[in-house]
Design a protein around this motif. Structure first.
Motif, short mmCIF file in Angstrom:
data_model
loop_
_atom_site.label_atom_id
_atom_site.label_comp_id
_atom_site.label_asym_id
_atom_site.label_seq_id
_atom_site.Cartn_x
_atom_site.Cartn_y
_atom_site.Cartn_z
N SER A 1 0.83 -1.21 0.00
CA SER A 1 0.00 0.00 0.00
C SER A 1 0.86 1.26 0.00
O SER A 1 0.49 2.27 -0.62
CB SER A 1 -0.96 0.00 1.18
N ASN A 2 2.02 1.22 0.64
CA ASN A 2 2.93 2.36 0.59
C ASN A 2 3.46 2.55 -0.84
O ASN A 2 3.58 3.68 -1.31
CB ASN A 2 4.07 2.20 1.58
N GLY A 3 3.75 1.46 -1.52
CA GLY A 3 4.17 1.56 -2.91
C GLY A 3 3.07 2.11 -3.79
O GLY A 3 3.31 2.96 -4.68
N MET A 4 1.82 1.67 -3.58
CA MET A 4 0.69 2.21 -4.35
C MET A 4 0.47 3.69 -4.04
O MET A 4 0.15 4.47 -4.92
CB MET A 4 -0.58 1.40 -4.05
N ARG A 5 0.64 4.07 -2.77
CA ARG A 5 0.51 5.47 -2.40
C ARG A 5 1.53 6.33 -3.13
O ARG A 5 1.22 7.40 -3.65
CB ARG A 5 0.69 5.63 -0.88
N THR A 6 2.75 5.81 -3.24
CA THR A 6 3.80 6.54 -3.95
C THR A 6 3.45 6.69 -5.43
O THR A 6 3.63 7.77 -6.01
CB THR A 6 5.15 5.80 -3.79
N ILE A 7 2.95 5.63 -6.04
CA ILE A 7 2.55 5.70 -7.46
C ILE A 7 1.42 6.70 -7.66
O ILE A 7 1.45 7.51 -8.59
CB ILE A 7 2.16 4.29 -7.96
N VAL A 8 0.42 6.66 -6.77
CA VAL A 8 -0.69 7.61 -6.88
C VAL A 8 -0.17 9.04 -6.72
O VAL A 8 -0.55 9.94 -7.49
CB VAL A 8 -1.78 7.29 -5.83
N ASN A 9 0.69 9.28 -5.75
CA ASN A 9 1.24 10.63 -5.56
C ASN A 9 2.05 11.09 -6.77
O ASN A 9 2.07 12.28 -7.08
CB ASN A 9 2.11 10.68 -4.31
N ASP A 10 2.71 10.17 -7.46
CA ASP A 10 3.52 10.53 -8.61
C ASP A 10 2.69 10.81 -9.87
O ASP A 10 3.05 11.67 -10.67
CB ASP A 10 4.54 9.43 -8.94
N TYR A 11 1.60 10.07 -10.07
CA TYR A 11 0.92 10.11 -11.36
C TYR A 11 -0.47 10.72 -11.36
O TYR A 11 -0.97 11.05 -12.43
CB TYR A 11 0.85 8.70 -11.96
#
Length: 147
Positions: free
Chosen positions: A84-94
Motif C-alpha cells: 500500500s505504501n508503494g501504491m501510495r507513492t505511485i498515486v502521488n507521482d501520477y
C-alpha cells in the motif's frame, strides 16, 4: 571584481518527514519480507512431504503454534503495508488532480487496514474443529483435542 554566484542552501525540514520514513520502511520491510517469504516457502514446500502435505490439516497444525501464527501475521502486515505504501507513492507521482489523489490514497489506506484486520482475525481465531461433522476427516483429531 567578478560577481560570484552562490547556490542557495537547501532548507532542512524540521519535524517528522513521512516520505523519508516511508522510503526507509520500504527498504527495511523489503529485506525482512524476503526472509519471511522464503522461510514460508521453504517450510511449506520443501520440508517433509513438500507440496503434497499442504492441506487443511497442515495449516491447522501450523496455526496451533504461536510461532507460525506470528510469522504469518508479520508477513501479512509487512506485505500489505509495503504494497500500500508503494501504491501510495505511485498515486502521488501520477495522479494530478488533488481530490482524486486524496480519495485514492484514502481508499488504499482503508483497503490495507481492512485486509490487515481481517487477516489477523483469521490467523488468531482459526479453529480447525469449527463445523467438523462426525463423518469428517478431522473428527478423531478434534475429539482428541477435546473440542
Amino acid at each position: 571584481m567578478s560577481a560570484q554566484t552562490v547556490a542557495p542552501q537547501a532548507r532542512r525540514q524540521r519535524g517528522f518527514n513521512i516520505e523519508k520514513w516511508g522510503w526507509l520502511f520500504m527498504r527495511g520491510s523489503g529485506v525482512l519480507l524476503i526472509v519471511l517469504i522464503f522461510g514460508h516457502l521453504f517450510v511449506n514446500l520443501m520440508v517433509g512431504e513438500g507440496i503434497h502435505a499442504v492441506d487443511f490439516g497442515f495449516v491447522a497444525g501450523k496455526y496451533a503454534t504461536p510461532f507460525w501464527q506470528w510469522w504469518d501475521v508479520l508477513m501479512l502486515w509487512l506485505a500489505l503495508i509495503h504494497g500500500s505504501n508503494g501504491m501510495r507513492t505511485i498515486v502521488n507521482d501520477y495522479v494530478t488532480h488533488e481530490g482524486a489523489r486524496k480519495a485514492l490514497v484514502w481508499a488504499i489506506g482503508l483497503a490495507a487496514a481492512l485486509l490487515i484486520i481481517l487477516g489477523t482475525l483469521v490467523v488468531f481465531t482459526f479453529d480447525p474443529c469449527g463445523g467438523v461433522l462426525e463423518d469428517g476427516a478431522l473428527w478423531e483429531t478434534c475429539l482428541a483435542l477435546g473440542k
